[in-house]
Design a protein around this motif. Sequence first.
Motif, short mmCIF file in Angstrom:
data_model
loop_
_atom_site.label_atom_id
_atom_site.label_comp_id
_atom_site.label_asym_id
_atom_site.label_seq_id
_atom_site.Cartn_x
_atom_site.Cartn_y
_atom_site.Cartn_z
N THR A 1 13.09 38.65 25.27
CA THR A 1 12.46 39.67 26.11
C THR A 1 13.49 40.61 26.73
O THR A 1 13.23 41.80 26.90
CB THR A 1 11.65 39.00 27.24
N LEU B 1 5.74 43.72 34.71
CA LEU B 1 4.42 43.19 34.41
C LEU B 1 4.26 42.85 32.94
O LEU B 1 3.54 41.91 32.57
CB LEU B 1 3.34 44.19 34.84
N GLU B 2 4.92 43.63 32.07
CA GLU B 2 4.83 43.36 30.64
C GLU B 2 5.44 42.01 30.29
O GLU B 2 4.94 41.27 29.44
CB GLU B 2 5.54 44.48 29.86
N ARG B 3 6.54 41.66 30.97
CA ARG B 3 7.17 40.36 30.74
C ARG B 3 6.26 39.23 31.22
O ARG B 3 6.16 38.19 30.57
CB ARG B 3 8.51 40.32 31.48
N TRP B 4 5.60 39.43 32.35
CA TRP B 4 4.65 38.43 32.84
C TRP B 4 3.49 38.25 31.85
O TRP B 4 3.06 37.14 31.58
CB TRP B 4 4.10 38.84 34.21
N ARG B 5 3.00 39.37 31.28
CA ARG B 5 1.83 39.31 30.40
C ARG B 5 2.15 38.69 29.05
O ARG B 5 1.34 37.94 28.49
CB ARG B 5 1.27 40.72 30.20
N LYS B 6 3.34 38.94 28.52
CA LYS B 6 3.67 38.50 27.16
C LYS B 6 4.47 37.20 27.11
O LYS B 6 4.46 36.53 26.08
CB LYS B 6 4.46 39.60 26.43
N LEU C 1 3.12 34.27 31.77
CA LEU C 1 1.77 33.71 31.91
C LEU C 1 1.34 32.89 30.70
O LEU C 1 0.80 31.79 30.86
CB LEU C 1 0.77 34.83 32.21
N PRO C 2 1.57 33.37 29.45
CA PRO C 2 1.24 32.49 28.31
C PRO C 2 2.06 31.21 28.29
O PRO C 2 1.55 30.15 27.89
CB PRO C 2 1.56 33.37 27.08
N PHE D 1 0.70 28.84 31.15
CA PHE D 1 -0.75 28.70 31.25
C PHE D 1 -1.23 27.25 31.12
O PHE D 1 -2.02 26.78 31.95
CB PHE D 1 -1.44 29.59 30.20
N TYR E 1 -2.58 29.18 23.54
CA TYR E 1 -1.30 29.24 24.25
C TYR E 1 -0.41 28.05 23.89
O TYR E 1 0.38 27.59 24.70
CB TYR E 1 -1.52 29.30 25.76
#
Length: 584
Positions: A478, A486-491, A494-495, A498, A580
């Motif tokens: 990354t 936020l893009e790092r959190w989303r990709k 968080l996955p 999860f 996930y």
Amino acid sequence: MKRIEKAPLFAGSWPWFRLPAETRLHIPDVLMFATGLALFYGVLAVARTWFGPLTAEVEISRSPWALPAYAGYSLLRIGAAYALSLAFTLVYGYVAAYNAKAERYMIPLLDVLQSIPVLSFLPGVMLAMVALFPTWQLGVEFGSILLIFTGQVWNMAFSFYASLKSIPREMREAAKIYRFSWWQRFTQVELPFAAIGLVWNSMMSVAGGWFFLMACEMFVLGKRDFRLPGLGSYLQTAASTGDTQAILWGITAMVVVIVLLDQLIWRPVIAWAEKFKVEQVESTDAPTSWLLNVVRESSAMAQLRKKAFRPLRERLLSHFARRRPVEHESGRSRAWKIWSGRILGVVALVLVCYGVMRAVITLTGLNHHDLRHLLAGTGATFLRVNVALLLGILWTVPAGVAIGFHPKLARVAQPLVQIAASVPATALFPVVLVLLVRIGGGLGAGSIALLLLGTQWYILFNVIAGAMAIPTDLKEATGVFGIKGLERWRKLILPGIFPYLITGLVTASGGAWNASIVAEYFHFGGQTISTIGLGSTISQATDSGNLDLLVAATVAMAAIVVTINRLVWRRLYRLAESSYRLEA
């Protein structure tokens, strides 16, 4: 070529600690021997007490000088309960993960068991233990250990089960290609993959044991008042008499024990479990432990590993790797197994029907006032639990990710989190009560703060485990591709967290309902302080010996927790397993 000698451990770790070179090599061995001797003496001292005559009431001293012995008793009970929890976790989680027929019953049963508060287990457990050991103190001690077990085991079992269900497909296929036996698959694939989550949930379980210690070491059963010497009974005695100085002494002793456990147990285990992280690039800032270095430097431990552990491991591998000839079952043998299973199923069904019938008979004995009080308390506790979960998520997710991504921060935050998670809410109640009086709040709002003390740590510890389990190569990827914010959190984040987050929320939800028994009803300074709620109803029914109301409140709590798990958390579990899972 010049040979580079490895510096002795104590010479590099503590430069001010200087001894001759030939002496330094023996210090780890001396430490190992002294530790073993101290443990052996402690077990003998406790055994003399456990096998002594049964006493219905023990005088709990509020002197600070009694705290070292009390801490030792409590630590042994929590350790014994954790050993039972670990054994239960490995067996129960393994069977539930790999037997589809059993899974349909075992996971709902786990939901039910984790939803039953500790106090609801108390009458049955203590009556059974006292009946088994009518003359020895051992029965009361076993009862206390089993009560602590009921507050420790559920999140560990859920974590191990969830880890087994999310093992990457390529790892399973590799085990099949190399024709691993079940023992090789368990020790080389499944247990290592689940290690990080299991370690952090073990820390949470032990913290939960400390949290419910006050209810497990000092309790009323009918006309008998049982008090076991320990930190929990010390704190409850101090809180009941309003002795603030004794409360502070007790909390200080508990903090000292937790810090020692962090240094002597959890930090070495976390550093050891780092090698099980699934990654292709080694982390440049892995967790470390001075005690783990001591063990590795010990020549005695090296000889023990060489002479005992390695041969034992090789024998186990050889034994379970042997190919046994496939024996064709005869029709009579197959029919016997089928009928045995049917008979056991019928017996279990009869017992369940009997239990349901007795519960219904008990519920019919309640009057309209009790039912209205029960419904109102259920609604109030439901709202408090969900508010506490929401508040817990808001801070534990970012904090857990920060701790899991930065080992240096983890070295500082880990013992602080353990201390905060382990201090019983009832021990902090006087402080919370004073603050509520000053700001004009009541116990209804204050119980949410107390629920947070018993809820948020389940989420935090699981999020930390999930963040630590994210492979280093994915983190570096990354950064290489410039994925930030936020893009790092989303990709990535968080996955990655999860599955662990769902496990944390499931156990936190059950933990919050359990914590309501100490957050909504409390003895302080010779008076009882309570607010309307299901936990308050259970505590009040336990104190008054109203078994009808206790059964009704316990059934209501179990029904709500199981319904929420089936409608919400179970679906999210399936999503974590399917979408996930960490695999190529």
